[in-house]
Design a protein around this motif. Structure first.
Motif, PDB file in Angstrom:
ATOM      1  N   ARG A  10       0.743  -1.274   0.508  1.00  0.00           N
ATOM      2  CA  ARG A  10      -0.008   0.335   0.184  1.00  0.00           C
ATOM      3  C   ARG A  10       0.876   1.228   0.144  1.00  0.00           C
ATOM      4  O   ARG A  10       0.414   1.782  -0.351  1.00  0.00           O
ATOM      5  N   ARG A  11       1.700   0.897   0.992  1.00  0.00           N
ATOM      6  CA  ARG A  11       2.516   2.322   0.527  1.00  0.00           C
ATOM      7  C   ARG A  11       3.518   2.567  -0.513  1.00  0.00           C
ATOM      8  O   ARG A  11       3.778   4.125  -1.040  1.00  0.00           O
ATOM      9  N   ALA A  12       4.146   1.697  -1.355  1.00  0.00           N
ATOM     10  CA  ALA A  12       4.473   1.614  -2.636  1.00  0.00           C
ATOM     11  C   ALA A  12       3.753   2.121  -3.463  1.00  0.00           C
ATOM     12  O   ALA A  12       3.910   3.467  -4.556  1.00  0.00           O
ATOM     13  N   PHE A  13       2.298   1.683  -3.317  1.00  0.00           N
ATOM     14  CA  PHE A  13       1.458   2.380  -4.149  1.00  0.00           C
ATOM     15  C   PHE A  13       1.431   3.667  -4.595  1.00  0.00           C
ATOM     16  O   PHE A  13       1.603   4.762  -5.574  1.00  0.00           O
ATOM     17  N   GLY A  14       1.112   4.410  -3.074  1.00  0.00           N
ATOM     18  CA  GLY A  14       0.976   5.864  -2.392  1.00  0.00           C
ATOM     19  C   GLY A  14       2.274   6.634  -3.358  1.00  0.00           C
ATOM     20  O   GLY A  14       1.817   7.232  -3.685  1.00  0.00           O
ATOM     21  N   THR A  15       3.075   6.077  -3.243  1.00  0.00           N
ATOM     22  CA  THR A  15       3.709   6.297  -3.210  1.00  0.00           C
ATOM     23  C   THR A  15       4.598   6.443  -4.247  1.00  0.00           C
ATOM     24  O   THR A  15       4.728   7.637  -5.183  1.00  0.00           O
ATOM     25  N   ALA A  21       1.765  11.527 -11.134  1.00  0.00           N
ATOM     26  CA  ALA A  21       1.101  12.670 -10.975  1.00  0.00           C
ATOM     27  C   ALA A  21       1.322  13.549 -11.998  1.00  0.00           C
ATOM     28  O   ALA A  21       0.793  13.860 -13.018  1.00  0.00           O
ATOM     29  N   ALA A  22       1.968  14.597 -11.827  1.00  0.00           N
ATOM     30  CA  ALA A  22       2.383  15.798 -12.416  1.00  0.00           C
ATOM     31  C   ALA A  22       3.317  15.329 -13.812  1.00  0.00           C
ATOM     32  O   ALA A  22       2.693  15.843 -14.773  1.00  0.00           O
ATOM     33  N   PRO A  23       4.062  14.413 -13.560  1.00  0.00           N
ATOM     34  CA  PRO A  23       4.649  14.045 -14.634  1.00  0.00           C
ATOM     35  C   PRO A  23       3.348  13.507 -15.488  1.00  0.00           C
ATOM     36  O   PRO A  23       3.310  13.079 -16.983  1.00  0.00           O
ATOM     37  N   TYR A  24       2.733  12.673 -15.142  1.00  0.00           N
ATOM     38  CA  TYR A  24       1.990  11.970 -16.131  1.00  0.00           C
ATOM     39  C   TYR A  24       1.057  12.952 -16.632  1.00  0.00           C
ATOM     40  O   TYR A  24       0.887  12.958 -17.933  1.00  0.00           O
ATOM     41  N   VAL A  84      -1.297  13.628  -4.297  1.00  0.00           N
ATOM     42  CA  VAL A  84      -1.975  12.579  -5.024  1.00  0.00           C
ATOM     43  C   VAL A  84      -3.728  13.647  -5.892  1.00  0.00           C
ATOM     44  O   VAL A  84      -4.384  13.843  -6.973  1.00  0.00           O
ATOM     45  N   GLU A  85      -3.996  14.255  -4.947  1.00  0.00           N
ATOM     46  CA  GLU A  85      -5.072  15.117  -5.186  1.00  0.00           C
ATOM     47  C   GLU A  85      -4.559  16.523  -5.737  1.00  0.00           C
ATOM     48  O   GLU A  85      -5.596  16.836  -7.000  1.00  0.00           O
ATOM     49  N   ALA A  86      -3.721  17.086  -5.864  1.00  0.00           N
ATOM     50  CA  ALA A  86      -3.114  18.192  -6.695  1.00  0.00           C
ATOM     51  C   ALA A  86      -3.140  16.971  -8.262  1.00  0.00           C
ATOM     52  O   ALA A  86      -3.812  18.094  -9.546  1.00  0.00           O
ATOM     53  N   MET A  88      -4.808  14.785  -9.296  1.00  0.00           N
ATOM     54  CA  MET A  88      -6.272  14.785 -10.272  1.00  0.00           C
ATOM     55  C   MET A  88      -7.065  15.857 -11.245  1.00  0.00           C
ATOM     56  O   MET A  88      -8.200  15.610 -12.054  1.00  0.00           O
ATOM     57  N   PHE A  89      -6.263  16.842 -10.528  1.00  0.00           N
ATOM     58  CA  PHE A  89      -6.922  17.703 -11.397  1.00  0.00           C
ATOM     59  C   PHE A  89      -5.707  18.066 -13.561  1.00  0.00           C
ATOM     60  O   PHE A  89      -6.193  19.382 -13.626  1.00  0.00           O
ATOM     61  N   ASP A  90      -5.547  16.525 -13.720  1.00  0.00           N
ATOM     62  CA  ASP A  90      -4.831  16.197 -13.934  1.00  0.00           C
ATOM     63  C   ASP A  90      -5.616  16.936 -15.916  1.00  0.00           C
ATOM     64  O   ASP A  90      -5.590  18.207 -17.110  1.00  0.00           O
ATOM     65  N   TRP A  91      -6.813  16.440 -15.930  1.00  0.00           N
ATOM     66  CA  TRP A  91      -7.674  16.602 -16.661  1.00  0.00           C
ATOM     67  C   TRP A  91      -7.939  17.764 -16.962  1.00  0.00           C
ATOM     68  O   TRP A  91      -7.768  18.214 -18.426  1.00  0.00           O
ATOM     69  N   LEU A  92      -7.762  18.587 -16.172  1.00  0.00           N
ATOM     70  CA  LEU A  92      -8.024  20.207 -16.431  1.00  0.00           C
ATOM     71  C   LEU A  92      -7.098  20.667 -16.946  1.00  0.00           C
ATOM     72  O   LEU A  92      -6.753  21.231 -18.564  1.00  0.00           O
ATOM     73  N   ALA A  93      -5.788  20.486 -17.054  1.00  0.00           N
ATOM     74  CA  ALA A  93      -4.787  20.813 -17.296  1.00  0.00           C
ATOM     75  C   ALA A  93      -4.182  20.028 -18.813  1.00  0.00           C
ATOM     76  O   ALA A  93      -4.081  21.151 -19.806  1.00  0.00           O
TER      77      ALA A  93
END
Length: 123
Positions: A10-15, A21-24, A84-86, A88-93
């Motif tokens: 779980r920790r590895a997944f979250g990390t 998030a940003a590179p994606y 991660v929450e930040a 999640m706004f990739d769709w907007l960018a």
């Protein structure tokens, strides 16, 4: 205190998710921009590819400068969940980037290649 294998997973997944998030979002944005330009203008010449890359690097230099100024005043986020929450706004960018590229493509000049990649990087 050691963690269980399930907790480690779980920790590895979250990390991983928080680090990507940003590179994606940026990958989706820059790829979409290039694809739109190719769609409207055809395959770029070699110098147009370099202009596209230059625009992206210049856009990142602008962001780097702004980020440096901000980080002098405020510490970066430490919370993985906030990253991660930040992300999640990739769709907007991505949407704004694609829209900006489509609008910029209406400019009938070679300058659209660096302008679009630079603007998308900043968005």
């Amino acid at each position: 205190m050691s963690s269980s294998p399930a907790e480690n997973q779980r920790r590895a997944f979250g990390t991983t998710i928080s680090a990507s998030a940003a590179p994606y979002g940026y990958t989706l944005s820059i790829w979409s921009t290039g694809a739109l330009l190719i769609h409207f203008r055809g395959n770029p010449n070699v110098w147009e590819i370099f202009l596209f890359a230059f625009g992206a690097v210049a856009g990142y230099a602008v962001l780097g400068r702004i980020g440096t100024i901000i980080m002098r005043r405020s510490p970066p986020l430490r919370s993985q969940s906030l990253k991660v929450e930040a992300g999640m706004f990739d769709w907007l960018a991505v949407g704004l980037s694609a829209g900006a590229a489509a609008l910029l493509d209406q400019i009938p000049t070679w300058a659209v290649w660096p302008l679009s990649s630079g603007l998308v990087t900043i968005i």
